[in-house]
Design a protein around this motif. Structure first.
Motif, PDB file in Angstrom:
ATOM      1  N   GLY A 133       1.663  -4.672  -4.081  1.00  0.00           N
ATOM      2  CA  GLY A 133       0.228  -4.590  -3.802  1.00  0.00           C
ATOM      3  C   GLY A 133      -0.122  -4.793  -2.342  1.00  0.00           C
ATOM      4  O   GLY A 133      -1.291  -4.968  -2.015  1.00  0.00           O
ATOM      5  N   TYR A 134       0.878  -4.781  -1.453  1.00  0.00           N
ATOM      6  CA  TYR A 134       0.566  -4.892  -0.022  1.00  0.00           C
ATOM      7  C   TYR A 134       0.103  -3.550   0.536  1.00  0.00           C
ATOM      8  O   TYR A 134      -0.719  -3.502   1.434  1.00  0.00           O
ATOM      9  CB  TYR A 134       1.787  -5.371   0.779  1.00  0.00           C
ATOM     10  CG  TYR A 134       2.065  -6.839   0.589  1.00  0.00           C
ATOM     11  CD1 TYR A 134       1.260  -7.790   1.203  1.00  0.00           C
ATOM     12  CD2 TYR A 134       3.095  -7.276  -0.224  1.00  0.00           C
ATOM     13  CE1 TYR A 134       1.494  -9.138   1.001  1.00  0.00           C
ATOM     14  CE2 TYR A 134       3.337  -8.623  -0.426  1.00  0.00           C
ATOM     15  CZ  TYR A 134       2.536  -9.549   0.194  1.00  0.00           C
ATOM     16  OH  TYR A 134       2.750 -10.878  -0.001  1.00  0.00           O
ATOM     17  N   LEU A 135       0.642  -2.473  -0.015  1.00  0.00           N
ATOM     18  CA  LEU A 135       0.287  -1.133   0.452  1.00  0.00           C
ATOM     19  C   LEU A 135      -0.057  -0.271  -0.746  1.00  0.00           C
ATOM     20  O   LEU A 135       0.346  -0.576  -1.858  1.00  0.00           O
ATOM     21  CB  LEU A 135       1.474  -0.457   1.161  1.00  0.00           C
ATOM     22  CG  LEU A 135       2.166  -1.162   2.304  1.00  0.00           C
ATOM     23  CD1 LEU A 135       3.314  -0.306   2.783  1.00  0.00           C
ATOM     24  CD2 LEU A 135       1.221  -1.424   3.448  1.00  0.00           C
ATOM     25  N   MET A 136      -0.770   0.824  -0.459  1.00  0.00           N
ATOM     26  CA  MET A 136      -0.912   1.843  -1.513  1.00  0.00           C
ATOM     27  C   MET A 136      -0.689   3.203  -0.872  1.00  0.00           C
ATOM     28  O   MET A 136      -0.856   3.365   0.336  1.00  0.00           O
ATOM     29  CB  MET A 136      -2.247   1.753  -2.213  1.00  0.00           C
ATOM     30  CG  MET A 136      -3.445   2.045  -1.387  1.00  0.00           C
ATOM     31  SD  MET A 136      -4.838   2.054  -2.497  1.00  0.00           S
ATOM     32  CE  MET A 136      -6.099   1.399  -1.466  1.00  0.00           C
ATOM     33  N   GLN A 137      -0.293   4.136  -1.703  1.00  0.00           N
ATOM     34  CA  GLN A 137       0.036   5.463  -1.181  1.00  0.00           C
ATOM     35  C   GLN A 137      -0.739   6.509  -1.958  1.00  0.00           C
ATOM     36  O   GLN A 137      -0.836   6.423  -3.179  1.00  0.00           O
ATOM     37  CB  GLN A 137       1.543   5.684  -1.353  1.00  0.00           C
ATOM     38  CG  GLN A 137       2.028   6.992  -0.813  1.00  0.00           C
ATOM     39  CD  GLN A 137       3.525   7.132  -0.926  1.00  0.00           C
ATOM     40  OE1 GLN A 137       4.274   6.385  -0.349  1.00  0.00           O
ATOM     41  NE2 GLN A 137       3.969   8.108  -1.679  1.00  0.00           N
ATOM     42  N   ASP A 138      -1.308   7.498  -1.249  1.00  0.00           N
ATOM     43  CA  ASP A 138      -2.029   8.540  -1.979  1.00  0.00           C
ATOM     44  C   ASP A 138      -1.111   9.748  -2.192  1.00  0.00           C
ATOM     45  O   ASP A 138       0.061   9.730  -1.806  1.00  0.00           O
ATOM     46  CB  ASP A 138      -3.343   8.919  -1.274  1.00  0.00           C
ATOM     47  CG  ASP A 138      -3.140   9.633   0.053  1.00  0.00           C
ATOM     48  OD1 ASP A 138      -1.989   9.977   0.378  1.00  0.00           O
ATOM     49  OD2 ASP A 138      -4.138   9.852   0.761  1.00  0.00           O
ATOM     50  N   GLU A 139      -1.681  10.812  -2.783  1.00  0.00           N
ATOM     51  CA  GLU A 139      -0.840  11.965  -3.127  1.00  0.00           C
ATOM     52  C   GLU A 139      -0.353  12.714  -1.889  1.00  0.00           C
ATOM     53  O   GLU A 139       0.589  13.489  -1.958  1.00  0.00           O
ATOM     54  CB  GLU A 139      -1.570  12.892  -4.118  1.00  0.00           C
ATOM     55  CG  GLU A 139      -2.808  13.587  -3.603  1.00  0.00           C
ATOM     56  CD  GLU A 139      -4.061  12.721  -3.587  1.00  0.00           C
ATOM     57  OE1 GLU A 139      -3.975  11.512  -3.856  1.00  0.00           O
ATOM     58  OE2 GLU A 139      -5.133  13.250  -3.260  1.00  0.00           O
ATOM     59  N   ASN A 140      -0.992  12.472  -0.744  1.00  0.00           N
ATOM     60  CA  ASN A 140      -0.536  13.134   0.497  1.00  0.00           C
ATOM     61  C   ASN A 140       0.441  12.264   1.280  1.00  0.00           C
ATOM     62  O   ASN A 140       0.633  12.458   2.492  1.00  0.00           O
ATOM     63  CB  ASN A 140      -1.734  13.470   1.394  1.00  0.00           C
ATOM     64  CG  ASN A 140      -2.700  14.395   0.718  1.00  0.00           C
ATOM     65  OD1 ASN A 140      -2.284  15.336   0.057  1.00  0.00           O
ATOM     66  ND2 ASN A 140      -3.983  14.117   0.837  1.00  0.00           N
ATOM     67  N   GLU A 141       0.981  11.248   0.630  1.00  0.00           N
ATOM     68  CA  GLU A 141       1.941  10.312   1.242  1.00  0.00           C
ATOM     69  C   GLU A 141       1.332   9.570   2.429  1.00  0.00           C
ATOM     70  O   GLU A 141       1.992   9.320   3.436  1.00  0.00           O
ATOM     71  CB  GLU A 141       3.216  11.043   1.656  1.00  0.00           C
ATOM     72  CG  GLU A 141       3.953  11.652   0.481  1.00  0.00           C
ATOM     73  CD  GLU A 141       5.455  11.504   0.576  1.00  0.00           C
ATOM     74  OE1 GLU A 141       5.965  11.761   1.671  1.00  0.00           O
ATOM     75  OE2 GLU A 141       6.084  11.136  -0.422  1.00  0.00           O
TER      76      GLU A 141
END
Lengths: 186, 276
Positions: A152-160
């Motif tokens: 939960g420190y980072l999140m990534q979207d579908e475009n990386e």
């Protein structure tokens, strides 16, 4: 014990149960949940609890919705905020190791957070990987980024694209981190 | 003097270019101030009286919409720069690459206040669990025995089995032989010195087909119909068919060569960026 003291002692106990024991996927409790369990004077209960936690180097942390924390939060903002217990002071690197963090992984996390912050809160995974590859073995970089996302420190979207996630907002004093990095002599 | 038609065409092209530029600023996180908003607005204004068709008016609206997004990005950029959190990314990146692992950890632990969380059983959750257990029905009551319905059996035709993919229309060995002849044909046609670049052989119009060809190629090599020639320094890989299939496989120690056939590799090959 006066009736008023007993009333608050009871509520503090209940607040401790709610805040320490994990109920959801994310640790902590939303303001509206506390209001439901403790009553509308929950901000006062939390204030007293925070005072009690001080000698143990712990604190009640309020994480507001959105990036900025309001100076004087309204009741509505508090109800939407997330409350959790965090360390008040600092850990030593040795203590961090005892918590299961290898120095490499922690250094990678620090660099990633600082870098994403400098890029206005978002950076491509590729950029971050390239930066981490300077110091970490290539095979470990991807694994570590996935681990930071999982925690939960980072999140990534579908475009990386990588963003800072709830745990960074809760646990990391972002301004202090940047100031400390910039003031370090290299 | 330009004719009305030429002018309309030119206007459309200009608006398209503006939209593309705005989109690239939005998508690639470029500096939004690369775009001269005043100039864009003057172009939009200049051509607005020309538009009569609904398509052209839509194009005009789309341009304004994208421009508004860029202006929003500009405003966010100014806001970010004015906050105390703003730091020059280049300066910070430089620091981050120079700083040692130990130093960054020492810094991080000063700004890190980890969450305290316990995942333990409590009296309350025990009480809840007991309450749940008491109200839980025994298994034989919850899972009423279900008897499967009797189904009449019948005969399936060969065509039906092929259609349902239980059977192939050709035997695998037959298919492999065909594939081997295909490889030989391609080597003769496009190859050099009796071999062909691996990707030039397995690469196909679709990714699925490429994977299938790579799968079949692996069997060609395993069963002694062809061999792989790998030049690691040049990062080149060739497939070379044998004139006759080798029958003495297994005498030598066999090695496995993992080859990644990712969609990314395939895209690169399609764009002609892959040497292999």
């Amino acid at each position: 014990m006066s009736r008023r003291k007993a009333y608050y002692a009871n509520k503090i106990k209940r607040a401790v149960h709610l805040l320490f024991y994990r109920k959801h996927r994310k640790p902590g409790v939303k303001g509206w949940e506390l209001r439901k369990a403790l009553g509308s004077d929950y901000p006062k209960v939390l204030k007293v609890l925070d005072k009690h936690l001080k000698p143990f180097d712990l604190q009640v942390k309020t994480v507001f919705e959105g990036e900025k924390s309001p100076e004087k939060p309204t009741l509505d903002q508090l109800n939407k905020a997330r409350f959790c217990i965090t360390l008040r002071g600092e850990l030593t690197p040795k203590e961090a190791k005892m918590m299961g963090w290898r120095i490499d992984d922690l250094a990678g996390l620090a660099v990633t957070i600082a870098y994403i912050m400098s890029k206005k809160g978002k950076a491509t995974r590729k950029e971050v990987q390239e930066l981490l590859q300077n110091k970490l073995p290539g095979w470990k970089v991807g694994i570590n980024i996935d681990r930071y996302i999982r925690y939960g420190y980072l999140m990534q979207d579908e475009n990386e694209q990588l963003y800072l996630d709830w745990r960074t907002h809760t646990e990391v004093d972002q301004k202090a981190l940047i100031d400390l990095v910039l003031s370090t002599e290299t | 003097m330009q004719s009305k038609r030429t002018r309309t065409k030119l206007g459309r092209e200009k608006l398209q270019r503006i939209i593309e530029m705005c989109a690239s600023v939005e998508k690639r996180s470029l500096d939004p101030f690369l775009m001269d908003v005043d100039e864009v607005i003057s172009v939009v204004k200049e051509y607005f009286p020309e538009w009569e068709l609904p398509e052209d008016l839509c194009l005009d609206a789309e341009t304004i919409h994208h421009l508004a997004s860029v202006i929003k990005l500009q405003s966010e950029w100014v806001k970010h720069r004015s906050t105390s959190l703003y730091t020059d990314p280049f300066l910070l990146e430089e620091k981050l690459t120079r700083i040692s692992k130990e130093d960054i950890v020492n810094i991080f632990v000063k700004a890190w206040h980890p969450t305290v969380e316990l995942e333990q059983i409590s009296i309350h959750s025990l009480a809840e669990a007991i309450k749940y257990w008491k109200s839980l029905l025994p298994l034989n009551e919850r899972w009423k025995q279900l008897f499967p319905e009797e189904i009449k059996t019948g005969l399936a035709t060969r065509e039906e089995l092929i259609r349902q993919r239980f059977m192939r229309d050709t035997a695998f060995s037959e298919e492999l032989e065909k594939f081997w002849h295909k490889l030989k044909g391609e080597v003769e046609e496009k190859g050099e010195n009796g071999k062909i670049r691996y990707w030039n052989f397995i690469g196909a119009e679709t990714y699925e087909e490429t994977v299938h060809k790579a799968f079949m190629t692996s069997f060609l090599v395993t069963y002694g119909y062809a061999t792989l020639e790998i030049y690691p320094l040049e990062e080149e890989m060739f497939i070379k068919p044998y004139e006759k299939p080798l029958t003495k496989i297994g005498e030598k120690q066999l090695v496995s060569i993992p080859i990644a056939i990712t969609a990314e590799h395939w895209m690169k090959w399609k764009r002609g960026e892959l040497n292999e």
